[in-house]
Design an enzyme around this catalytic site. Structure first.
Site, PDB file in Angstrom:
ATOM      1  N   CYS A   1       8.879  45.610 -80.619  1.00 29.39           N
ATOM      2  CA  CYS A   1       8.292  46.642 -81.460  1.00 29.39           C
ATOM      3  C   CYS A   1       8.600  48.012 -80.854  1.00 29.39           C
ATOM      4  O   CYS A   1       8.602  48.171 -79.643  1.00 29.39           O
ATOM      5  CB  CYS A   1       6.783  46.538 -81.621  1.00 29.39           C
ATOM      6  SG  CYS A   1       6.237  44.990 -82.324  1.00 29.39           S
TER       7      CYS A   1
ATOM      8  N   TRP B   1       8.522  43.630 -84.442  1.00 28.51           N
ATOM      9  CA  TRP B   1       9.011  42.276 -84.198  1.00 28.51           C
ATOM     10  C   TRP B   1       7.767  41.417 -84.179  1.00 28.51           C
ATOM     11  O   TRP B   1       6.956  41.507 -83.266  1.00 28.51           O
ATOM     12  CB  TRP B   1       9.755  42.219 -82.864  1.00 28.51           C
ATOM     13  CG  TRP B   1      10.429  40.910 -82.611  1.00 28.51           C
ATOM     14  CD1 TRP B   1      11.686  40.549 -82.997  1.00 28.51           C
ATOM     15  CD2 TRP B   1       9.897  39.788 -81.896  1.00 28.51           C
ATOM     16  NE1 TRP B   1      11.962  39.277 -82.577  1.00 28.51           N
ATOM     17  CE2 TRP B   1      10.883  38.782 -81.908  1.00 28.51           C
ATOM     18  CE3 TRP B   1       8.687  39.523 -81.272  1.00 28.51           C
ATOM     19  CZ2 TRP B   1      10.696  37.539 -81.306  1.00 28.51           C
ATOM     20  CZ3 TRP B   1       8.493  38.282 -80.671  1.00 28.51           C
ATOM     21  CH2 TRP B   1       9.496  37.316 -80.694  1.00 28.51           C
TER      22      TRP B   1
ATOM     23  N   ASN C   1       2.301  47.779 -79.793  1.00 32.91           N
ATOM     24  CA  ASN C   1       3.378  46.906 -79.325  1.00 32.91           C
ATOM     25  C   ASN C   1       2.763  45.999 -78.265  1.00 32.91           C
ATOM     26  O   ASN C   1       2.295  46.498 -77.252  1.00 32.91           O
ATOM     27  CB  ASN C   1       4.492  47.781 -78.729  1.00 32.91           C
ATOM     28  CG  ASN C   1       5.535  46.988 -77.968  1.00 32.91           C
ATOM     29  OD1 ASN C   1       5.744  45.815 -78.245  1.00 32.91           O
ATOM     30  ND2 ASN C   1       6.187  47.634 -77.027  1.00 32.91           N
ATOM     31  N   GLY C   2       2.735  44.694 -78.534  1.00 31.70           N
ATOM     32  CA  GLY C   2       2.157  43.783 -77.544  1.00 31.70           C
ATOM     33  C   GLY C   2       1.327  42.716 -78.217  1.00 31.70           C
ATOM     34  O   GLY C   2       1.442  42.484 -79.426  1.00 31.70           O
TER      35      GLY C   2
ATOM     36  N   GLU D   1      27.529  32.558 -70.771  1.00 22.43           N
ATOM     37  CA  GLU D   1      27.370  33.868 -71.401  1.00 22.43           C
ATOM     38  C   GLU D   1      28.169  33.929 -72.715  1.00 22.43           C
ATOM     39  O   GLU D   1      27.697  34.467 -73.713  1.00 22.43           O
ATOM     40  CB  GLU D   1      27.808  34.965 -70.405  1.00 22.43           C
ATOM     41  CG  GLU D   1      27.804  36.381 -70.910  1.00 22.43           C
ATOM     42  CD  GLU D   1      26.452  36.881 -71.420  1.00 22.43           C
ATOM     43  OE1 GLU D   1      25.431  36.214 -71.249  1.00 22.43           O
ATOM     44  OE2 GLU D   1      26.450  37.961 -72.045  1.00 22.43           O
TER      45      GLU D   1
ATOM     46  N   LYS E   1      26.530  34.664 -76.383  1.00 18.95           N
ATOM     47  CA  LYS E   1      26.983  35.769 -77.243  1.00 18.95           C
ATOM     48  C   LYS E   1      27.301  35.249 -78.635  1.00 18.95           C
ATOM     49  O   LYS E   1      26.939  35.852 -79.631  1.00 18.95           O
ATOM     50  CB  LYS E   1      28.260  36.425 -76.701  1.00 18.95           C
ATOM     51  CG  LYS E   1      28.210  37.435 -75.614  1.00 18.95           C
ATOM     52  CD  LYS E   1      27.354  38.642 -75.781  1.00 18.95           C
ATOM     53  CE  LYS E   1      25.903  38.358 -75.579  1.00 18.95           C
ATOM     54  NZ  LYS E   1      25.331  38.636 -74.304  1.00 18.95           N
TER      55      LYS E   1
ATOM     56  N   GLU F   1      23.988  34.044 -80.601  1.00 18.33           N
ATOM     57  CA  GLU F   1      22.975  35.024 -81.003  1.00 18.33           C
ATOM     58  C   GLU F   1      23.448  35.966 -82.099  1.00 18.33           C
ATOM     59  O   GLU F   1      22.634  36.429 -82.878  1.00 18.33           O
ATOM     60  CB  GLU F   1      22.410  35.797 -79.807  1.00 18.33           C
ATOM     61  CG  GLU F   1      23.332  36.781 -79.155  1.00 18.33           C
ATOM     62  CD  GLU F   1      22.656  37.519 -77.997  1.00 18.33           C
ATOM     63  OE1 GLU F   1      21.447  37.775 -78.033  1.00 18.33           O
ATOM     64  OE2 GLU F   1      23.378  37.859 -77.045  1.00 18.33           O
TER      65      GLU F   1
HETATM   66  O1  M6R Z   1      16.470  43.560 -70.641  1.00 15.55           O
HETATM   67  P1  M6R Z   1      16.747  42.258 -69.963  1.00 15.55           P
HETATM   68  O2  M6R Z   1      18.062  42.217 -69.300  1.00 15.55           O
HETATM   69  O3  M6R Z   1      15.640  41.833 -69.035  1.00 15.55           O
HETATM   70  O4  M6R Z   1      16.779  41.193 -71.156  1.00 15.55           O
HETATM   71  C1  M6R Z   1      16.986  39.835 -70.929  1.00 15.55           C
HETATM   72  C2  M6R Z   1      17.343  39.110 -72.192  1.00 15.55           C
HETATM   73  O5  M6R Z   1      16.348  39.281 -73.154  1.00 15.55           O
HETATM   74  C3  M6R Z   1      18.678  39.570 -72.773  1.00 15.55           C
HETATM   75  O6  M6R Z   1      19.705  39.452 -71.847  1.00 15.55           O
HETATM   76  C4  M6R Z   1      19.029  38.736 -74.026  1.00 15.55           C
HETATM   77  O7  M6R Z   1      19.265  37.413 -73.684  1.00 15.55           O
HETATM   78  C5  M6R Z   1      20.227  39.350 -74.758  1.00 15.55           C
HETATM   79  N1  M6R Z   1      19.984  39.366 -76.168  1.00 15.55           N
HETATM   80  C6  M6R Z   1      21.487  38.602 -74.544  1.00 15.55           C
HETATM   81  O8  M6R Z   1      22.561  39.171 -75.204  1.00 15.55           O
END
Ligand code: M6R
Length: 614
Positions: free
Chosen positions: A2, A74, A100-101, A487, A491, A494
């Site tokens: 959010c 969200w 937010n939370g 990774e 990618k 998602e």
């Molecule tokens: O901000 P952060 O690096 O802590 O976030 C971690 C994950 O939420 C973030 O890497 C997420 O998996 C991405 N959408 C991946 O592309």
């Protein structure tokens, strides 16, 4: 998750809030809302994007007001629909709030309020909170600030809230526990937002609320900042923002993700700037220099992170063990925080995070601190919660990453760990001086090599077009490139919604091989350094089951070319630094496949950039 924007001052609040929400849409984008006060309170909200919300504010009258707040959501409690969208208004119609939370104990509070005659329209915890605040105001006969403080001492959970009272429209109250809030300080005006991007063109002076702090802001007055628990007054720490407007715009690219992929040579330079100094045979990292003994005596490092940052931690494991001979464990922060992890005196806990706000990683840090661990953060967003909670650390300097799919954050995190591992290897004498010099000059050459890797873009577009209709995909790599396979798969899934799995190549025959047929694209990292021959055997195994092979190979490779359906060449480098290059074609492949499938690349469904709830 959010995004929150608020404004109080002399300007029209509407354009500031609506543009700010667009910049914060990466934090959540299933519904949006905005409230303004001029002679009366106007608020509108809708399921959908900020652009849908903007359409609702048609007339000049609708857009009037010099105080207001907005929200892009969200969903946590209640499905994304118009009613559950924020802002929420109290029963009297006086108080308006964005949040937010998660308020974890909202159900018993709601029940008490229902018994006292309150009514609720939405399924949200936020509507409960705004009515609790109103109830406190009435019962205790106190102003908004005090009521917020009393109410927040009753709730359990995480929040960033911004609230105002239409009967006293010269003040805004905000508070934070676990979710970020920044305050931009202008001349007789204040901007409030989940991060500083909504107000960057208006002021460079900002302060961040810490957990358990609240602020009462009035036009033309100093912010009154207090500790929520004990009402202690806090002296604000105002900092100068380093961010610029062009960093948070698309700069001619169709999507932020593509822009961010292409920024990698430059941001890797920024990560190394003033730190990698080959002419002096030196790697300067003040975070390590200031705690050198801790690092030299470390028995173990524990990397914690989520998603892509966890993958970077896995690359870190290979780097620190190979170069500096320090044992490493890599844990999901969400698991670490709920175990009873064994942390010893000479362990170093290394949280890795792009946003610096990931709730699980923050909670894991807090747990590690209780166990007296030394915390060394690797983080991108300067001044965010994770570095603030840590003892020391290194910023990645990747600049704002707005596409939800993490790209440049990953390579810069890996670069930071490569610098750390190499520096410690030299200090500990675990590699020879000539090896050190070789690695150092190789590190310095990475930006040029990434530039060269990006030249595969046109060919990658063709490959992506070929596989755009796949329903499943497998990613394989060994050693340093196993995390790259993970990774690559993340990618793809998602942003294109194709189911994808990453595996260590040799594990394929322990299960995933059953999936391989002529419809299964298998992306294999098969670079020369590392277990090249073994990976070739794995490729043979895929080929004999008619799988489609897309291989990332070292420039000039002939052997894999004869086996694979498509090969993408990357420049030669040492095995330890291959992830910095091999990741790039996988980012581009996912990007183009998602574009060909018509997906919303920067804002994939169900996701948010910064996961500030657990
Ligand atoms: O901000 P952060 O690096 O802590 O976030 C971690 C994950 O939420 C973030 O890497 C997420 O998996 C991405 N959408 C991946 O592309």
């Amino acid at each position: 998750m959010c995004g929150i924007v608020g404004y109080i001052g002399q300007r029209d609040a509407f354009p500031i809030i609506i543009n700010g929400l667009k910049r914060l849409e990466y934090r959540g984008y299933d519904s949006a809302g905005l409230a303004l006060f001029d002679q009366e309170l106007i608020y509108k909200k809708t399921k959908g994007k900020v652009a849908d919300l903007e359409q609702l504010f048609k007339s000049v009258e609708d857009k009037k007001g010099q105080i207001g707040l907005g929200h892009t959501r969200w969903a946590t409690h209640g499905e994304p629909n118009d009613i559950n969208a924020h802002p929420h208004v109290s029963n009297s119609g006086n108080l308006v709030i964005v949040h937010n939370g998660i308020i974890e104990n909202y159900e018993p509070i709601k029940q008490t309020l229902l018994n006292r005659g309150y009514q609720f329209n939405s399924d949200t915890d936020t509507e409960v909170l705004v009515n609790l605040i109103e109830d406190v105001m009435q019962k205790e006969q106190v102003g908004l600030g005090k009521a917020v403080q009393i109410a927040l001492n009753e709730v359990v959970g995480a929040y960033a809230i911004v609230v105002f009272n239409r009967q006293k429209p010269d003040e805004i109250v905000m508070a934070r526990l676990g979710s970020p809030l920044a305050i931009g300080i202008g001349k007789d005006e204040y901007f409030i937002a989940s991060d500083a991007t909504p107000f960057i063109e208006f002021t460079k002076n900002a302060m961040y609320l810490e957990d358990e702090q609240m602020a009462i802001i009035k036009k033309g007055k100093e912010p009154d900042i207090r500790n929520i628990k004990d009402d202690r007054k806090i002296v604000p720490y105002i900092q100068e923002l380093q961010m610029s407007l062009d960093q948070i715009e698309k700069g001619g690219y169709e999507h932020f993700m593509l822009k961010e992929i292409y920024e990698q040579p430059d941001v890797i330079r920024d990560t190394m700037r003033g730190r990698v100094l080959p002419e002096q045979n030196l790697i300067k990292l003040s975070g390590i220099d200031n705690h050198l003994n801790k690092f030299l005596n470390a028995d173990r490092m524990i990397m914690i992170g989520a998603g892509t940052s966890w993958h970077a931690g896995l690359v870190g494991e290979y780097l620190f063990e190979e170069l500096a001979r320090i044992p490493v464990e890599v844990e999901y922060s969400s698991e670490f925080r709920y175990r009873n992890p064994i942390i010893k005196e000479n362990d170093i806990v290394i949280p890795i995070s792009q946003s610096g706000e990931t709730a699980d990683t923050l909670a894991a840090i807090k747990l590690a601190k209780q166990k007296n661990a030394f915390i060394y953060a690797i983080c991108n967003v300067v001044g965010s919660s994770i570095p603030r909670e840590s003892d020391s650390g290194t910023y990645t300097h990747a600049g704002p990453e707005i596409g939800v799919a993490s790209t440049k954050a990953f390579t810069t995190q890996v670069m930071v760990m490569a610098m750390m591992a190499l520096k410690l290897a030299k200090e500990k004498g675990t590699i020879s001086m000539s090896e050190y010099n070789m690695y150092l000059s190789e590190l310095a050459s990475m930006p040029e090599k990434i530039e060269k890797t990006l030249q595969t873009d046109l060919y990658i577009q063709q490959v992506a077009h070929h596989y755009k209709d796949a329903t499943n995909a497998l990613y394989l790599g060994r050693g340093f490139n196993f995390p790259v396979a993970l990774e690559g798969a993340l990618k793809l899934k998602e942003i294109s919604y194709i189911h994808a799995e990453g595996y260590p190549a040799a594990e394929m025959k322990h299960g995933p091989i059953a999936l391989i047929d002529e419809n299964m694209p298998v992306f294999v990292i098969a670079t020369k350094k590392g277990q090249y021959e073994k990976v070739i055997s794995n490729i043979q195994e895929i080929k004999s089951r008619k799988g489609k092979i897309i291989a990332i190979v070292t420039e000039g490779d002939e052997q894999v070319k004869n086996l694979a359906d498509h090969v993408i060449e990357i420049p030669e480098t040492v095995e330890a630094f291959t992830p910095l290059l091999a990741t790039i074609p996988l980012q581009l492949l996912s990007y183009y496949i998602a574009v060909y499938r018509g997906c919303n690349v920067d804002q994939p469904r169900n996701l948010a950039k910064s996961v500030t709830v657990e």
